[in-house]
Scaffold this motif. Structure first.
Motif, short mmCIF file in Angstrom:
data_model
loop_
_atom_site.label_atom_id
_atom_site.label_comp_id
_atom_site.label_asym_id
_atom_site.label_seq_id
_atom_site.Cartn_x
_atom_site.Cartn_y
_atom_site.Cartn_z
N ASP A 131 0.83 -1.20 0.00
CA ASP A 131 0.00 0.00 0.00
C ASP A 131 0.87 1.25 0.00
N ARG A 143 -3.19 6.70 4.09
CA ARG A 143 -4.57 6.95 4.53
C ARG A 143 -5.42 7.45 3.36
N GLU A 146 -6.12 4.53 1.03
CA GLU A 146 -7.14 3.63 1.56
C GLU A 146 -8.55 4.19 1.36
N LYS A 210 -3.72 -12.35 1.97
CA LYS A 210 -5.03 -11.86 2.42
C LYS A 210 -5.95 -11.55 1.24
N GLY A 229 -14.43 -10.52 7.08
CA GLY A 229 -13.74 -9.64 8.04
C GLY A 229 -13.54 -10.32 9.38
N VAL A 234 -10.33 -8.32 10.41
CA VAL A 234 -10.21 -6.94 9.92
C VAL A 234 -11.62 -6.39 9.73
N THR A 235 -11.73 -5.08 9.51
CA THR A 235 -13.06 -4.47 9.32
C THR A 235 -13.62 -4.82 7.94
N SER A 237 -14.76 -2.71 5.81
CA SER A 237 -14.22 -1.78 4.82
C SER A 237 -12.83 -2.22 4.37
N ARG A 238 -12.06 -2.83 5.29
CA ARG A 238 -10.73 -3.32 4.91
C ARG A 238 -10.85 -4.48 3.93
N GLN A 241 -11.43 -3.06 0.58
CA GLN A 241 -10.17 -2.55 0.03
C GLN A 241 -9.32 -3.69 -0.53
N LEU A 242 -9.23 -4.77 0.23
CA LEU A 242 -8.44 -5.92 -0.21
C LEU A 242 -8.99 -6.49 -1.51
#
Length: 262
Positions: A131, A143, A146, A210, A229, A234-235, A237-238, A241-242
């Motif tokens: 990232d 940030r 993301e 991941k 998640g 992880v959240t 939203s994460r 993103q992944l």
């Protein structure tokens, strides 16, 4: 043909009779039988869509894919109708989403910029970029990167269903069609004849762990982003993103192949 007669036929007999007669009663019976499949596919697609995309609209688009699948399905090819229909239904939904241009132009442009940056960076590095490395190449903080990935998450669902190879009408291959079970992700076990399908699966295998897990859990295990998640700790939203990054990496690698870079 009466309902009682239809009820006595096996599914295979229904298909064979429909292929010969195109009896509207049989077609209606098949539509009724497989209608829940449209809602299932629409539900999967809806998870990655912005709130302005209505579930009922997705179902409506998918119905046309079911009609198309029923008309073109060949029981002699030894492919399960459900497997065949899912691809047709999903394709019809995304074809319609493309035609109504639901993704804002600014978001599409940002998605292309990130995809190009990832493609160039990973071709240069010879590995998956982090990232931080991607953010630096774009002149932004991690940030900011993301946040941008969350904004463009809907475009990755569209990208996943882009057709990458077209032979005859039944040989269209998308990334989504090529995501297999964990056991099938080993290139040594691949028996598909399509070279591009093999390439896509190899690229999936090369993704960061991941990101690969997100694709397998979402597309093969049928888990929601929330459930994934919880597994990955992880959240939600994460996870989104992944997912987006995984699709961008795959598209970037395929683009590099087209340009002769890989």
């Amino acid at each position: 043909m009466g309902d009682n007669v239809l009820a006595e036929l096996t599914e295979e007999e229904l298909w064979r009779r429909y292929r010969k007669t195109h009896d509207p009663d049989i077609r209606d019976a098949l539509i009724k039988q497989y209608a829940p499949l449209v809602k299932y596919v629409a539900g999967k697609v809806a998870i990655g869509m912005p709130h302005n995309v209505e579930f009922d609209d997705l179902v409506g688009y998918g119905v046309f894919g079911l009609f198309d699948a029923i008309e073109k399905f060949d029981p002699d090819k030894h492919v399960k109708f459900k497997t065949y229909a899912v691809t047709r239904i999903r394709g019809a939904i995304f074809d319609e989403l493309r035609s109504i241009d639901w993704v804002p132009r600014s978001i599409r442009q940002k998605a292309r910029e990130i995809e190009d940056a990832v493609r160039r960076l990973e071709a240069s590095l010879g590995r998956s970029a982090s990232d931080r490395e991607i953010a630096q190449s774009l002149g932004m903080t991690v940030r900011e990167f993301e946040k941008l990935m969350l904004k463009i998450s809907g475009t990755s669902m569209l990208s996943l269903n882009d057709v990458w190879y077209t032979g005859d009408d039944n040989d269209k291959v998308s990334i989504a069609d090529s995501i297999e079970s964990p056991q099938s992700l080993n290139p040594d076990t691949i028996v598909e004849k399509d070279e591009i399908r093999q390439v896509i699966i190899r690229f999936i295998n090369e993704l960061p762990e991941k990101e690969k897990k997100v694709l397998v859990l979402y597309y093969y295990e049928d888990l929601t982003l929330k459930e994934i998640g919880q597994i990955l700790e992880v959240t939600e939203s994460r996870v989104s993103q992944l997912h987006t990054k995984a699709i961008m990496r795959l598209r970037g690698k395929l683009t590099n192949i087209r340009k002769g870079i890989v």
